[in-house]
Design a protein around this motif. Sequence first.
Motif, PDB file in Angstrom:
ATOM      1  N   SER A 394       0.972  -0.983   0.019  1.00 25.77           N
ATOM      2  CA  SER A 394      -0.075  -0.023  -0.098  1.00 25.77           C
ATOM      3  C   SER A 394       0.861   1.239  -0.053  1.00 25.77           C
ATOM      4  N   GLY A 395       0.103   2.619   0.251  1.00 23.80           N
ATOM      5  CA  GLY A 395       0.972   3.584  -0.065  1.00 23.80           C
ATOM      6  C   GLY A 395       1.394   3.849  -1.606  1.00 23.80           C
ATOM      7  N   GLN A 396       2.617   4.388  -1.522  1.00 22.89           N
ATOM      8  CA  GLN A 396       2.929   4.732  -3.172  1.00 22.89           C
ATOM      9  C   GLN A 396       3.586   3.484  -3.852  1.00 22.89           C
ATOM     10  N   LEU A 397       3.045   3.333  -5.000  1.00 22.11           N
ATOM     11  CA  LEU A 397       3.236   2.237  -5.787  1.00 22.11           C
ATOM     12  C   LEU A 397       3.812   2.714  -7.132  1.00 22.11           C
ATOM     13  N   SER A 398       4.294   1.760  -7.960  1.00 16.88           N
ATOM     14  CA  SER A 398       4.697   2.241  -9.313  1.00 16.88           C
ATOM     15  C   SER A 398       4.326   1.052 -10.330  1.00 16.88           C
ATOM     16  N   HIS A 399       4.283   1.320 -11.484  1.00 14.53           N
ATOM     17  CA  HIS A 399       4.063   0.387 -12.415  1.00 14.53           C
ATOM     18  C   HIS A 399       4.555   0.694 -13.794  1.00 14.53           C
ATOM     19  N   ILE A 400       5.223  -0.257 -14.541  1.00 14.52           N
ATOM     20  CA  ILE A 400       6.096   0.211 -15.850  1.00 14.52           C
ATOM     21  C   ILE A 400       5.153  -0.399 -17.177  1.00 14.52           C
ATOM     22  N   SER A 401       4.740   0.447 -17.964  1.00 10.11           N
ATOM     23  CA  SER A 401       4.044  -0.046 -19.075  1.00 10.11           C
ATOM     24  C   SER A 401       4.704  -1.197 -19.559  1.00 10.11           C
ATOM     25  N   GLY A 402       4.289  -2.387 -20.095  1.00 12.30           N
ATOM     26  CA  GLY A 402       4.687  -3.309 -20.882  1.00 12.30           C
ATOM     27  C   GLY A 402       5.283  -4.315 -20.042  1.00 12.30           C
ATOM     28  N   SER A 403       5.394  -4.261 -18.862  1.00 15.44           N
ATOM     29  CA  SER A 403       6.306  -5.073 -18.087  1.00 15.44           C
ATOM     30  C   SER A 403       5.821  -6.620 -17.759  1.00 15.44           C
ATOM     31  N   ASN A 404       4.526  -6.725 -18.049  1.00 18.60           N
ATOM     32  CA  ASN A 404       3.902  -8.219 -17.957  1.00 18.60           C
ATOM     33  C   ASN A 404       3.570  -8.130 -16.388  1.00 18.60           C
ATOM     34  N   THR A 405       3.537  -7.254 -15.595  1.00 22.00           N
ATOM     35  CA  THR A 405       2.899  -7.303 -14.131  1.00 22.00           C
ATOM     36  C   THR A 405       1.890  -6.360 -14.390  1.00 22.00           C
ATOM     37  N   SER A 406       1.010  -6.502 -13.134  1.00 24.80           N
ATOM     38  CA  SER A 406      -0.270  -5.675 -13.012  1.00 24.80           C
ATOM     39  C   SER A 406      -0.851  -5.828 -11.356  1.00 24.80           C
ATOM     40  N   TYR A 407      -1.426  -5.165 -11.087  1.00 25.30           N
ATOM     41  CA  TYR A 407      -2.035  -5.217  -9.880  1.00 25.30           C
ATOM     42  C   TYR A 407      -3.626  -5.235  -9.968  1.00 25.30           C
ATOM     43  N   LYS A 408      -4.213  -6.077  -8.883  1.00 23.20           N
ATOM     44  CA  LYS A 408      -5.647  -6.006  -8.903  1.00 23.20           C
ATOM     45  C   LYS A 408      -6.136  -5.781  -7.421  1.00 23.20           C
ATOM     46  N   TRP A 409      -7.525  -5.452  -7.572  1.00 21.68           N
ATOM     47  CA  TRP A 409      -8.114  -5.269  -6.155  1.00 21.68           C
ATOM     48  C   TRP A 409      -9.483  -6.217  -6.454  1.00 21.68           C
ATOM     49  N   SER A 410      -9.271  -7.430  -5.758  1.00 21.92           N
ATOM     50  CA  SER A 410     -10.344  -8.266  -5.812  1.00 21.92           C
ATOM     51  C   SER A 410     -11.493  -8.101  -4.805  1.00 21.92           C
ATOM     52  N   ASN A 411     -12.791  -8.448  -5.084  1.00 16.27           N
ATOM     53  CA  ASN A 411     -13.928  -8.412  -4.283  1.00 16.27           C
ATOM     54  C   ASN A 411     -13.936  -9.821  -3.426  1.00 16.27           C
ATOM     55  N   PRO A 412     -13.818  -9.407  -2.098  1.00 14.96           N
ATOM     56  CA  PRO A 412     -13.690 -10.610  -1.107  1.00 14.96           C
ATOM     57  C   PRO A 412     -14.953 -11.563  -1.332  1.00 14.96           C
TER      58      PRO A 412
END
Length: 633
Positions: A394-412
């Motif tokens: 949590s807090g400050q995060l970063s993401h690089i375009s085209g890095s084949n990573t992603s974040y998700k926030w799922s519904n419990p």
Amino acid sequence: MKLTSAAMTVALLTCTTLVNAAIPYQDKHYQFTQPDGETITLILNGNNYFAQQRTVGGKLVVYDDALRGMAYAQLSADGEALISTGVLVSNRAKQGVKVRQSEDYQQGLSSAIIAKKVKTAQQSMLGLLSHDLAHRRHEEHKTELTQLNTSITGKVKGLTIIIDFPDERGTITKAQIERFLNDENYSEFGNAQSVRGYFTSVSGGKLDYTNTVTAYYTAKNNKAYYADSSLSSTVRSQELIKEALNWLEFNQGFDFRSLTTNSSGQIRGLNIFYAGNSDSAWSKGLWPHMARLSPRFCADGVCTDRYQITDMGDSLAIGTFVHESGHLITNWPDLYDYDGSSEGSVASFGVMGFGAIGTSNRFEPTPPVAHFRALAGWDNVIELNPALNSNAPSGQLSHISGSNTSYKWSNPNNTNEAFYIEAIHQSGQHSQQLDSGLAIWHVDPAGNNSNEWYPYIQMEHGDASRDPENGRNRGDNGDLFNVAGEFSATLPNALAQRGTNALWWNGDASGLRISNISDPAAEIRFTVSATLPPPPKGDIYSGYLADKEQAIQPNGRWFQYNGGVIDAVLSGPASADFDLKLEAWKNGQWQQVAISETPSSQETIRYTASAGYYRIIIYSYRGAGDYRLTVQK
């Protein structure tokens, strides 16, 4: 190379085309030769379920079976159809007839009527099913959903058959097609990469999709026989494909075991290129399409399932081939609105929307959205919801375009529903994107891509205008989130504009808030702050199901409802497959009005109900265990 059994080539169903697999058309120009030899230019908008055809001047046209040509169209008296005027389209001056140099844009069918026609076309493609066939279709539906959720990595080998005709020989060589499909460094015909290069790029090197290309098969008949516009596109084209497959088996000794198959032993990538143009009217003759080969062809222990067929013309662009391969090899559905009432939500920001058919992106298609990459096993996905991941960052995060990573926030309470988060920068594989910034996708398989206000994947538009959903454009440079944006339960758009913001589809707060987004760049920084959402609204029921058992809720009975939206969310064991059904009392019996049947025990139903009596059924399709049902109404 021995044919397994002639009996294996029986038809599985009367349907020929897979739902959610239609080729999109945007101002597609094509030429059609009229019965008198005149060639006219037509403009097509729509897809394989429904499209409207116009002259360059804007007049609507339809194929007239009696005239065997394209005729000017008019609305039927009830406004339900386009019918022929009996006058063939022509640009030639004829005695006593004024040539149409400038035409007014003719009003076509309403979105509501188109929606009905799309639904009818989809039902027709599924066929009129008996009880046994309906059960088989249910089994196939389960299989398709399972395959959608199956990763696909490593080496995948498809088959591309190239075909010409006794009266029209191929002008694009086998070597050119092999380069188009398989070269690691490719730029012919203006393409930025090959089909293989595209999938290698978007998968982060995890998928190596290549195609075996045959020698030219010369059809038994001249091209006009197969391009007959009086017949549906699946009639003579399937006859042609079966000719070519039999030639491969009996004349070429091809080993079909060399091809990659799915878990059912069906060929993943079956592609057909034929010489020249389609020479057919839309949805007729040899018109390009995807369908299920029926009866199927089997050899060497494997069988056909779906195929794509298209014309080569005098050049090749990878866009449509890549889009259709998204259906064939990964089972991804389309993400655009079939009925034409909107441009969808993802619009041009994903390859399964319109990200592969534009002027430039047909040569360099946009990548699949983060959710599809995750399903395919190409992305490393980090869960941000602390209710599901005790180590969630949590807090400050970063993401690089085209890095084949992603974040998700799922519904419990419904783990099929989630927000996916990724950076998009107009560089590399994203060069043809319309904007740079942070992309947020609201994913729920219970949604429908023809419902722009509850689609499978909704793009949360940073400018709050929702232009694609309102039919104004197919995306623009204000859609991604940047330094001025914030994503929360109330932002970016007022709920009166029918956006969900950071709420779940049932209206509950997700607890997700994204702020402090940095300027557009290859790397985007942003702050994630979790707020504890209130307890889920609604009534909660729980119980245990044995294998193949069912339970009726509430408490084995029914409930009376005065009308409105019914939300039902089922959560069951990961080791089982539970389904969820809503029934209404109609005409003296219980009738199913809604169903959710993913290959899991996480099911969601949202149904707009009229006043009446209802009950909910939880059914064990496979396995046993405890379940929890939340009902809000």
